[in-house]
Design an enzyme around this catalytic site. Structure first.
Site, mmCIF file in Angstrom:
data_model
loop_
_atom_site.group_PDB
_atom_site.id
_atom_site.type_symbol
_atom_site.label_atom_id
_atom_site.label_comp_id
_atom_site.label_asym_id
_atom_site.label_seq_id
_atom_site.Cartn_x
_atom_site.Cartn_y
_atom_site.Cartn_z
ATOM 1 N N SER A 114 -23.665 4.649 -13.792
ATOM 2 C CA SER A 114 -22.976 5.865 -14.198
ATOM 3 C C SER A 114 -23.855 7.107 -14.093
ATOM 4 O O SER A 114 -23.356 8.204 -13.897
ATOM 5 C CB SER A 114 -22.465 5.734 -15.640
ATOM 6 O OG SER A 114 -23.534 5.485 -16.526
ATOM 7 N N CYS A 115 -25.169 6.955 -14.215
ATOM 8 C CA CYS A 115 -26.008 8.147 -14.239
ATOM 9 C C CYS A 115 -26.701 8.406 -12.915
ATOM 10 O O CYS A 115 -27.270 9.463 -12.706
ATOM 11 C CB CYS A 115 -27.064 8.056 -15.345
ATOM 12 S SG CYS A 115 -28.411 6.913 -14.978
ATOM 13 N N GLY A 116 -26.705 7.407 -12.009
ATOM 14 C CA GLY A 116 -27.207 7.664 -10.665
ATOM 15 C C GLY A 116 -28.707 7.620 -10.517
ATOM 16 O O GLY A 116 -29.229 8.047 -9.492
#
Length: 287
Positions: A114-116
């Site tokens: 989700s945060c990459g």
């Protein structure tokens, strides 16, 4: 608590006929996990086994690894303005002397999908916080874990047969622990497959069963990096999923000596890492 399922009105259309009826849905509510009184994380979960969920979450975060490190877990009273208890906030208290790692950064790198953040940072975080290595033996006289493909193929049906709430709602993921002989040890259900795994691992922590070095973890759905991470942190040598793994889950499995099996359906499966634990003689001979 009795909040695993809820009833809602639904308009049902079957072959052009319209009717109104109540439907049973799986409950979904937020759970805030506090560590020694300080807010740590919020997860959406199916109420039930909340203490085990919180304990298992802290195992995967590298905070807990043994039952004696856990002092207690309580619901926080007075969580609302009127002072009532919503049973949606738990506080985990560690035993005196337990060193709390700096998990702020680790939580960021664990949420890679989700945060990459980069995969290397995620793999490094697991490597530096894992308490146990996944060895092929639990001792000098213990034979390596070795599974027949036929045994693995039988596990999804056993998982499905044990899903009680799924039969009523059709809306839950499940995670189950099996022995290397195929005996069902425990099964948990939740709207989030990661929560179901945390509930399994948390119960094992509370029972003093960590590391789970002779077990197979089976999950419904896909095998994400997060699930592979939770298996590694609990010392589980085999993770199997009925659907696909992610690339980073395969990378973590290969680096951590975790056996990772995906697309476990019927007599078919793909082994992505740790194939030395699967008896592949017959398949190799046919090839």
């Amino acid at each position: 608590m009795g909040r695993v399922t809820e009833r809602r009105k639904v308009i049902r259309i079957r072959d052009g006929a319209v009717s109104a009826r109540p439907d049973t849905l799986v409950a979904e509510e937020p759970l805030e996990i506090r560590l020694n009184g300080k807010p740590l994380a919020i997860t959406m979960r199916t109420p039930g086994d909340d203490f085990a969920l919180a304990a298992g979450f802290l195992v995967s975060e590298g905070v807990l690894g043994a039952a004696e490190e856990l002092q207690n877990i309580v619901y926080c009273a007075g969580a609302t303005v009127d002072g009532s208890n919503t049973y949606n906030i738990v506080d985990v208290r560690t035993a005196p002397g337990v060193v709390i790692p700096d998990i702020t950064l680790e939580r960021n790198v664990y949420t890679t999908s989700s945060c990459g953040l980069c995969g290397k940072a995620s793999l490094d975080a697991v490597r530096t916080t894992a308490r146990w290595t996944i060895d092929d033996t639990a001792g000098d006289t213990t034979p390596p874990v070795r599974l027949e493909p036929e045994l693995l193929a039988s596990l999804p049906d056993r998982l499905r047969a044990a899903q009680r709430v799924f039969d009523r709602t059709g809306g839950l993921h499940a995670a189950a622990l099996f022995t290397e002989d195929g005996e069902l040890v425990d099964i948990r259900e939740d709207v989030g497959r990661h929560n179901a795994v945390d509930k399994l691992v948390g119960r094992a922590l509370q029972n003093g069963s960590l590391p789970l070095s002779r077990t197979v973890l089976l999950v419904s759905g896909r095998a994400s990096f997060e699930l592979a991470q939770k298996a590694v942190m609990a010392g589980i040598p085999v993770l199997a999923a009925v659907s696909a793994p992610s690339s980073l889950a395969v990378d973590l499995a290969a680096e951590s000596n975790l056996t990772l099996v995906g697309f476990l359906r019927g007599a078919s499966m793909n082994v992505y890492a740790g194939e030395h634990r699967i008896a592949l003689r017959a398949a190799a001979a046919q090839g």
